[in-house]
Structures are given as structure tokens and as C-alpha cells.
Scaffold this active site. Structure first.
Site, short mmCIF file in Angstrom:
data_model
loop_
_atom_site.label_atom_id
_atom_site.label_comp_id
_atom_site.label_asym_id
_atom_site.label_seq_id
_atom_site.Cartn_x
_atom_site.Cartn_y
_atom_site.Cartn_z
CB SER A 133 -3.84 5.68 8.04
OG SER A 133 -4.32 6.50 9.09
CG HIS A 187 -3.23 3.29 4.34
ND1 HIS A 187 -1.90 3.59 4.26
CD2 HIS A 187 -3.85 4.42 4.80
CE1 HIS A 187 -1.69 4.84 4.68
NE2 HIS A 187 -2.86 5.35 5.01
CE LYS A 225 -2.01 7.28 2.19
NZ LYS A 225 -0.99 8.29 2.48
C1 PLP Z 1 -6.72 7.00 5.30
C2 PLP Z 1 -6.18 8.17 4.55
N1 PLP Z 1 -7.00 8.95 3.85
C3 PLP Z 1 -6.55 9.99 3.15
C4 PLP Z 1 -5.23 10.32 3.12
C5 PLP Z 1 -4.78 11.52 2.36
O1 PLP Z 1 -4.36 11.17 1.10
P1 PLP Z 1 -3.33 12.12 0.31
O2 PLP Z 1 -1.99 11.88 0.89
O3 PLP Z 1 -3.48 11.71 -1.11
O4 PLP Z 1 -3.80 13.52 0.55
C6 PLP Z 1 -4.31 9.52 3.82
C7 PLP Z 1 -2.85 9.73 3.80
O5 PLP Z 1 -2.22 10.62 3.91
C8 PLP Z 1 -4.80 8.44 4.57
O6 PLP Z 1 -3.96 7.69 5.30
#
Ligand code: PLP
Length: 381
Positions: free
Chosen positions: A181, A209, A237
Site C-alpha cells: 500500500s 490495491h 479503493k
Molecule cells: C493493503 C490494505 N489492506 C486493507 C486495507 C483496509 O481496507 P478498508 O479501507 O476497506 O478497511 C487497506 C486500506 O486502507 C490496505 O491498504
């Protein structure tokens, strides 16, 4: 009460001194443009990679679902919150990811903190890429299993650790971001899958991502052609809506629905959000040009900065100390760009950075102008 406030103030003062205090800033987002602190800025800090959050197909699907089902699910999915829109979204996600079944959670964070403890527990082993997202670390900790971080993207290190610690553990899980990320690089999924197979471990890739951006929109496991049995991700996203998911075998999905605590004890997603996510999956499946655009733009941006080739829509420019990243972000704001500084603890100490997220609608000439400013005024090349 006094001591509680004193505690909070002292903590805040410490964070302030270290340049690490954070607070949300009101941001009025209109596609790639945002209004913030009285300025209209072109945003490179949004994960809406395909700009679907305002797409008419999603907006109309959400409005229709709101009229039909209301704005809230009313209960957990195992009680009465499992409105009819879930079935279609889960079927479409499973089809996109080539899995037998899918299970939608309240968010990506809730997905990882539910999935991991439902699969492994005390006495088991988890190997985790050290740069994996915070919610993977949180899920691993919640499980009570032994957690061993391996060096970033280093499958050989994962192998060394599992060879030394696998024995005597009933189950082992290897967990990684598919696309990292904050760094934008791809996990070495083929090599990790080999390690998993050799040591009878299960592989979970978080594709938050990757979906909609790499592997012709189908995500990181498709980018490398790797069979990943646990494909987790978010609907917040590239999908442009909200929620999380797991795509896996029917048996694993059925287990999640009866054992994952964040599925059981949290209210179902609002119907308009589920309907919008389904509309987004539809667009991702149908529109090849749209899906190819963010990576193409990221590659052009990285090339203009003489950085390594972009592997996803995310291009980091690492600056070191938090103050340097904040100053660079301010400078870009003066030039009309929003690029939020990313600081510890989101990234390791000494690696504060600007994180550029390229999206399908970013005009090529603006991407070029931004790269020129970063090159001359931030990197001083
Ligand atoms: C790699 C990754 N996993 C999980 C999440 C969490 O997802 P969410 O925003 O739907 O809680 C994010 C982002 O915030 C992320 O970048």
C-alpha cells in the site's frame, strides 16, 4: 478526569514534537479535484484508482438500492442484515477472482481481522511480510498464533523462517499485501506459493490495491498467474464504494460465515454500498481501457522521475524524516497538487514519503507537470 486529559495532552505534545501528530482535514472531493483549506487542488492522494466513486452507474445503482432497501442493513448478516443484494455481489466477486465463492465483510480492515483468527489460533504459525498493512498485523495478533515477520518481499527469508518454526504447529499461514500500500510494489506471489506448498502452509494475499488495477483488473494473483487460495481485498479503493471481501473455496467461505467474528458481530453493509460495488465489478470486467489507465500513468510518472518502473498505481518518493515529507507536501500544495505526506507509524521510521496514487482520469499533461516539479524542487535533480 483531569489525569485522563493530562495524559492525552502529553501524548499529543510528544507527537507534535516528533512531527507525527495527525488530524483529519476537511476535504471536499469532486473526482480528481479536491477543495481543501480554501484551495482547489488536483489530488494524487486518493485510492479511487478508476474514479468510480462518482461514476453514474454506481450512483444510480446506489440510489435505486436506497429506494428499494433503505440506507442501513439493520442487523448483522446472520440476523436480518443479509439483504438480497449481497448474493449478486458475492457471485460477481467470485467470478472476477476465479474462486468458488466469496464473502463480503464490513471493510477491508474487518475482513483481515476476521479471516486470520478464523483460520489460525494459539499453537499455529503466521509468516507475515514486515511491510504488510496494519490490519494484517492486527488480525495476526488477534489470532494468538506465533507471528514471524519476514523481510519485505523476501520469499527466501520466509522459507528460512518456516523451515525453522513449522514443526509442531498444526497450521501455518503466509500473509502478504499483493500490492504494497505504501510502496506500490508487487509481492513475490509465485515464490511465496512455492514456500506455502513445500511447508503445507496457506497463502493469503491482500489485494486492496491490486483489484481493478493489475492483472487486467483481476488483481495481483492474476498479474503473476499464481494460484492464491485466499484472495482478500477491499471494496473501498478501485471499486469506489466500501466494504471488504474474501474469495476462496466454498468450504472456506462457509467457515467464514459461521466463525469470523467481524462477520458475525458487525452490522451488514448498507444496501446502496453493496449495489454500487456490484456496478463497479461490472465496469471492471467490461472496460479494459479504463482498467489499464492507472498503471500506464504511474509508469509514465515514475519514468519521468527516473524511478524504478511502477508495478501498480502507487509511486512512492521516499524523503526520510517526517518534516521533509510534510514540507514537500506543502510545496506541492502551493503548486496546486494534493499529495499527502505519509509518516511513521504508517511507514517505518526514516522512510517518510510522498505517496502518489495515479488514477484513470489524471490528465497526462498534469502528470508530466507534477513530475517536473517533484524532480526539480523536491528531488533537486
Ligand atoms: C493493503 C490494505 N489492506 C486493507 C486495507 C483496509 O481496507 P478498508 O479501507 O476497506 O478497511 C487497506 C486500506 O486502507 C490496505 O491498504
Amino acid at each position: 478526569m483531569g489525569s485522563l486529559d493530562e495524559f492525552a495532552r502529553a501524548k499529543l505534545a510528544g507527537l507534535e514534537r516528533a512531527g507525527l501528530r495527525r488530524a483529519p482535514v476537511v476535504t471536499d472531493r469532486e473526482g480528481i479535484w479536491v477543495e481543501r483549506e480554501g484551495c482547489r487542488l488536483l489530488s494524487f492522494s486518493c485510492n479511487d484508482y478508476l474514479n468510480l466513486s462518482r461514476h453514474p452507474a454506481l450512483v444510480e445503482a446506489a440510489i435505486a438500492a436506497t429506494h428499494r432497501y433503505g440506507v442501513g442493513a439493520g442487523a448483522s448478516r446472520l440476523v436480518t442484515g443479509n439483504h438480497p443484494l449481497y448474493d449478486e455481489l458475492e457471485a460477481r466477486l467470485a467470478r472476477l477472482k476465479g474462486s468458488e465463492a466469496a464473502c463480503v465483510f464490513g471493510s477491508g480492515y474487518l475482513a483481515n481481522t476476521g479471516i486470520i483468527p478464523a483460520l489460525v489460533g494459539p499453537g499455529d504459525l503466521i509468516l507475515i511480510d514486515e511491510l504488510s498493512h496494519a490490519c494484517i498485523h492486527a488480525g495476526a495478533k488477534l489470532s494468538g498464533a506465533t507471528v514471524l515477520p519476514y523481510r519485505h518481499a523476501d520469499a527466501a527469508h520466509a522459507q528460512t523462517l518456516i523451515a525453522a518454526h513449522r514443526s509442531g504447529k498444526p497450521h501455518a499461514l503466509i500473509v502478504t499485501d499483493g500490492v504494497f500500500s505504501m510502496d506500490g510494489d508487487l509481492a513475490p506471489l509465485p515464490q511465496l506459493a512455492e514456500v506455502a506448498q513445500r511447508y503445507d502452509a496457506w497463502l493469503l494475499a491482500d489485494d486492496a490495491h491490486g483489484l481493478g488495477v493489475v492483472g487486467a483488473g483481476r488483481g495481483s494473483s492474476f498479474a503473476s498467474g499464481t494460484d492464491v487460495p485466499l484472495q482478500m481485498g477491499t471494496l473501498s479503493k478501485a471499486i469506489g464504494a466500501y466494504g471488504g471481501y474474501l474469495c476462496a473455496s466454498r468450504a472456506v467461505i462457509d467457515l467464514m460465515r459461521t466463525r469470523a467474528r467481524t462477520f458475525i458481530y458487525s452490522t451488514g453493509l448498507p444496501p446502496p454500498v453493496v449495489a454500487a460495488a456490484t456496478a463497479a465489478v461490472d465496469l471492471i470486467e467490461r472496460d479494459r481501457d479504463l482498467v489499464a489507465a492507472p498503471l500506464r500513468k504511474a509508469k509514465a510518472f515514475a519514468r519521468a522521475l527516473a524511478l524504478p518502473e511502477a508495478q501498480s498505481a502507487i509511486v512512492p518518493v521516499i524523503l526520510g524524516e517526517a518534516e521533509a515529507a510534510v514540507a514537500a507536501s506543502r510545496l506541492l500544495m502551493e503548486e496546486g497538487f494534493l499529495v499527502v505526506a505519509i509518516r511513521p507509524p504508517t511507514v517505518p521510521a526514516g522512510t517518510a514519503r510522498l505517496r502518489f496514487a495515479l488514477t484513470a482520469q489524471h490528465p497526462d499533461d498534469e502528470v508530466e507537470r507534477l513530475a517536473g516539479i517533484v524532480r526539480r524542487r523536491v528531488l533537486r535533480r
